[in-house]
Scaffold this motif. Structure first.
Motif, PDB file in Angstrom:
ATOM      1  N   LEU A 111       2.113   1.545  -3.252  1.00  0.00           N
ATOM      2  CA  LEU A 111       1.330   1.822  -4.439  1.00  0.00           C
ATOM      3  C   LEU A 111       0.847   3.417  -4.174  1.00  0.00           C
ATOM      4  O   LEU A 111       0.497   4.284  -5.134  1.00  0.00           O
ATOM      5  CB  LEU A 111      -0.085   1.176  -4.071  1.00  0.00           C
ATOM      6  CG  LEU A 111      -0.077  -0.258  -4.503  1.00  0.00           C
ATOM      7  CD1 LEU A 111      -1.321  -0.845  -4.220  1.00  0.00           C
ATOM      8  CD2 LEU A 111       0.093  -0.359  -6.103  1.00  0.00           C
ATOM      9  N   LYS A 112       0.874   3.970  -3.021  1.00  0.00           N
ATOM     10  CA  LYS A 112       0.522   5.415  -2.635  1.00  0.00           C
ATOM     11  C   LYS A 112       1.711   6.280  -3.272  1.00  0.00           C
ATOM     12  O   LYS A 112       1.233   7.256  -4.009  1.00  0.00           O
ATOM     13  CB  LYS A 112       0.216   5.768  -1.058  1.00  0.00           C
ATOM     14  CG  LYS A 112      -0.961   4.919  -0.568  1.00  0.00           C
ATOM     15  CD  LYS A 112      -0.840   5.474   0.889  1.00  0.00           C
ATOM     16  CE  LYS A 112      -2.465   5.179   1.633  1.00  0.00           C
ATOM     17  NZ  LYS A 112      -2.271   5.497   2.871  1.00  0.00           N
TER      18      LYS A 112
ATOM     19  N   GLU B  31       0.652  -1.038  -0.033  1.00  0.00           N
ATOM     20  CA  GLU B  31       0.014  -0.001  -0.176  1.00  0.00           C
ATOM     21  C   GLU B  31       0.848   1.284  -0.066  1.00  0.00           C
ATOM     22  O   GLU B  31       0.836   2.150  -0.777  1.00  0.00           O
ATOM     23  CB  GLU B  31      -0.887  -0.084   1.214  1.00  0.00           C
ATOM     24  CG  GLU B  31      -1.981   1.068   1.054  1.00  0.00           C
ATOM     25  CD  GLU B  31      -2.864   1.066   2.452  1.00  0.00           C
ATOM     26  OE1 GLU B  31      -3.761   2.138   2.514  1.00  0.00           O
ATOM     27  OE2 GLU B  31      -2.618   0.053   2.912  1.00  0.00           O
TER      28      GLU B  31
ATOM     29  N   TYR C   8       1.972   8.964 -10.559  1.00  0.00           N
ATOM     30  CA  TYR C   8       1.037   8.988 -11.743  1.00  0.00           C
ATOM     31  C   TYR C   8      -0.009  10.251 -11.741  1.00  0.00           C
ATOM     32  O   TYR C   8      -0.076  10.726 -12.864  1.00  0.00           O
ATOM     33  CB  TYR C   8       0.038   7.916 -11.737  1.00  0.00           C
ATOM     34  CG  TYR C   8       0.553   6.511 -11.766  1.00  0.00           C
ATOM     35  CD1 TYR C   8       1.836   6.126 -12.416  1.00  0.00           C
ATOM     36  CD2 TYR C   8       0.387   5.219 -11.202  1.00  0.00           C
ATOM     37  CE1 TYR C   8       2.210   5.157 -12.862  1.00  0.00           C
ATOM     38  CE2 TYR C   8       0.949   3.858 -11.513  1.00  0.00           C
ATOM     39  CZ  TYR C   8       2.062   4.086 -12.518  1.00  0.00           C
ATOM     40  OH  TYR C   8       2.733   2.978 -12.474  1.00  0.00           O
ATOM     41  N   GLN C   9      -0.267  10.542 -10.523  1.00  0.00           N
ATOM     42  CA  GLN C   9      -0.965  12.030 -10.655  1.00  0.00           C
ATOM     43  C   GLN C   9      -0.343  13.131 -11.149  1.00  0.00           C
ATOM     44  O   GLN C   9      -0.810  13.687 -11.769  1.00  0.00           O
ATOM     45  CB  GLN C   9      -1.619  12.111  -9.294  1.00  0.00           C
ATOM     46  CG  GLN C   9      -2.482  11.322  -8.616  1.00  0.00           C
ATOM     47  CD  GLN C   9      -3.991  11.345  -9.271  1.00  0.00           C
ATOM     48  OE1 GLN C   9      -4.320  12.396  -9.999  1.00  0.00           O
ATOM     49  NE2 GLN C   9      -4.858  10.330  -9.291  1.00  0.00           N
TER      50      GLN C   9
ATOM     51  N   LYS D  39       3.584   5.261  -6.086  1.00  0.00           N
ATOM     52  CA  LYS D  39       3.292   5.278  -7.429  1.00  0.00           C
ATOM     53  C   LYS D  39       2.180   6.244  -7.865  1.00  0.00           C
ATOM     54  O   LYS D  39       2.177   6.727  -8.978  1.00  0.00           O
ATOM     55  CB  LYS D  39       3.096   3.803  -7.771  1.00  0.00           C
ATOM     56  CG  LYS D  39       4.407   3.049  -7.861  1.00  0.00           C
ATOM     57  CD  LYS D  39       4.173   1.669  -8.159  1.00  0.00           C
ATOM     58  CE  LYS D  39       5.275   0.816  -8.141  1.00  0.00           C
ATOM     59  NZ  LYS D  39       5.279  -0.371  -8.853  1.00  0.00           N
ATOM     60  N   GLU D  40       0.970   6.222  -6.823  1.00  0.00           N
ATOM     61  CA  GLU D  40      -0.167   7.122  -7.335  1.00  0.00           C
ATOM     62  C   GLU D  40       0.264   8.443  -7.398  1.00  0.00           C
ATOM     63  O   GLU D  40      -0.264   9.146  -8.188  1.00  0.00           O
ATOM     64  CB  GLU D  40      -1.252   6.756  -6.261  1.00  0.00           C
ATOM     65  CG  GLU D  40      -2.567   7.505  -6.536  1.00  0.00           C
ATOM     66  CD  GLU D  40      -3.692   7.201  -5.503  1.00  0.00           C
ATOM     67  OE1 GLU D  40      -4.804   7.803  -5.781  1.00  0.00           O
ATOM     68  OE2 GLU D  40      -3.455   6.387  -4.737  1.00  0.00           O
TER      69      GLU D  40
END
Length: 521
Positions: free
Chosen positions: A127-128, A124, A134-135, A130-131
């Motif tokens: 992923l955060k 998690e 990506y944002q 990477k998020e």
């Protein structure tokens, strides 16, 4: 010693010896009896002791036997209890083993879950991160796209939504049009055949009736006699009948006006009878009105029975027949309600027979559908609901009651019979000449019909034609496409159904055309 003394002494001695001998003899007898009794008692005691010892031995043996039996039973019961306890002990041991296994499994699963949770937390977190990356990339790409496209993302979204909405509306309109076309190819043809057959087989005369009654007079002098001295005759007539007697400048005529049509009919007949008789005074007026009232009541019953006979409906409650007769003096849009009910009964029966339904039930429901109008001026509420309550009170079937309730959609129709009554009612009221409207109401309805149609976007002009039974909408071809014209037609029809009250049905036609005009010089 003298001889007498000796003899006396001898006699005395012999007597004493006899007595003594008797005494000893008796004593010996008594002693022998005592000995025998003692021997008997001793013998009895010996026997009793022997018997007691025997009984004691038997009881001792019985007690020992009972004690032995109790001991055997106790041992048996103890053995059973011991075996049950052994079984329970084994079960408890097995459960303890199972619990220990489960606890060990749970411990292993808990450790596994903890390990997975740690892995999930780590994932998690990744992923955060990477998020966020990506944002940032999406934001950067969005700025680049907005810069290249020359519009903001909100503007692009709105443009896309409008394009999609237009495409979806077009596809939906085509699909709806195709479905309705396919359905109408069969349904319209069959419905028109049935309705056309019903109208062809039933053709009744139609006569528009007035809401007031006019009584013709033989001469103008009769007006004065009707009024009477100081107006006593006209007041007596109005009080006895409950109608307004209007005497104006109309030559040789008197107008009777009343909300109740039966009262108006009684007043008309009574006045005609008084004019023919020539005797007009308060007492005579009351007598004639009472007599005419009885005649009208009899005519009402006859009219109800005749209507039921003509429609082929039998077994009606006498009160329903009386209410049917009252409809003879009731009008709706200048159409006689009793004749309308008979006509609806015929049409329902014909259409039900064509559809393979019970024609008798259809005729019954059609004849009684407006029965509430006989008392709607006395009872509050829609005449359809009043009629359904009357039908229920006088033992009509559930299907007939529902058809009466639903013929003006006070409740949704739930059976084919209810739909047939609706259709027959519309046919009877909508055919040419059946009903007549006031001119002001007619014009107001046409104006309202055109106003509702003009409120739609893209509509240039509206025309109500065929006495308001058709509305034509002329639309702008640049604003409304062919598919949107079809949707506009449906929306206009639904809005007219919701906002406007009208007899029969209204046809909505949308006209869209493109004209190319050029002048040759």
């Amino acid at each position: 010693m003298p001889v007498e003394s000796i003899s006396f002494l001898a006699v005395g001695l012999s007597g004493g010896l006899g007595v003594l001998a008797g005494f000893y003899l008796r004593r010996m007898i008594i002693e022998s009896r005592i000995d025998s009794v003692e021997n008997l008692a001793k013998k009895i005691l010996d026997e009793a002791r022997k018997e007691a010892e025997t009984i004691k031995k038997e009881e001792a043996l019985r007690a020992k036997d009972q004690l032995f039996q109790m001991k055997v039973e106790f041992d048996k019961e103890s053995k059973e209890r011991r075996s049950e306890l052994n079984i329970l002990e084994k079960r408890l041991l097995q459960k303890e083993e199972h619990l220990e296994k489960k606890i060990s499994i749970l411990d292993s699963k808990e450790s596994e879950i903890n390990n997975r949770q740690k892995l999930i937390d780590a994932t998690e977190k990744t992923l955060k991160e990477k998020e966020i990356q990506y944002q940032n990339l999406i934001q950067e790409q969005r700025h680049n796209l907005e810069r290249l496209a020359g519009m903001s993302s909100e503007e692009g979204r709105n443009l896309l939504l409008k394009t999609l909405e237009r495409e979806v509306r077009t596809d939906a309109a085509r699909l709806v049009k195709r479905i309705e076309t396919d359905a109408r190819e069969v349904a319209d043809k069959k419905a028109k055949e049935i309705i056309g057959l019903a109208i062809k087989r039933y053709a009744s005369e139609y006569v528009a009736e007035q809401t007031v009654s006019v009584v013709n007079l033989p001469n103008e002098e009769m007006k004065g006699r009707i009024i009477g001295r100081e107006g006593r005759n006209i007041r007596a007539l109005e009080a006895a009948t409950g109608v307004d007697v209007i005497i104006d400048d109309t030559p040789e005529a008197v107008i009777l006006s009343a909300f109740n049509p039966i009262r108006r009919e009684i007043a008309r007949r009574s006045l005609e009878h008084l004019i023919t008789d020539g005797r007009i005074h308060p007492a005579r007026i009351e007598e004639v009105v009472e007599k005419i009232g009885q005649e009208v009541e009899a005519n009402i019953r006859e009219a109800g029975e005749e209507a039921a006979f003509d429609a082929g409906v039998h077994g009606l409650h006498p009160e329903l027949i009386k209410l049917l007769g009252k409809l003879r003096y009731r009008t709706s849009f200048a159409q006689n309600v009793l004749q309308h009910s008979i006509e609806v009964s015929y049409l329902c029966g014909i259409m039900a027979a064509e559809l393979g339904l019970n024609a008798k039930h259809a005729k019954r429901a059609g004849l009684l559908h407006d029965i509430g109008k006989a008392v709607d001026h006395e009872v509050e509420g829609p005449h359809a609901m009043i009629g359904a309550e009357l039908a229920k009170r006088f033992g009509e079937s559930v299907k007939v009651i529902h058809a009466i309730q639903a013929h003006h959609e006070d409740v949704p129709p739930e059976s084919v019979l209810a739909v047939l009554v609706q259709a027959a009612d519309t046919l009877s009221g909508a055919r040419p000449g059946a009903r007549r409207e006031m001119l002001e109401t007619y014009v107001r309805r046409l104006e309202e019909l055109e106003r509702i149609a003009r409120n739609f976007n893209g509509v240039n002009k509206t025309y109500a034609i065929q006495a308001g039974r058709e509305i034509r909408l002329i639309v702008d071809s640049d604003k409304v496409s062919d598919e949107e014209a079809f949707l506009l037609c449906r929306e206009a029809a639904k809005k007219i159904e919701t906002e406007l009250t009208y007899p029969g049905q209204v046809k909505v036609t949308v006209i869209r055309e493109t004209r190319a005009v050029e002048y040759a010089r």
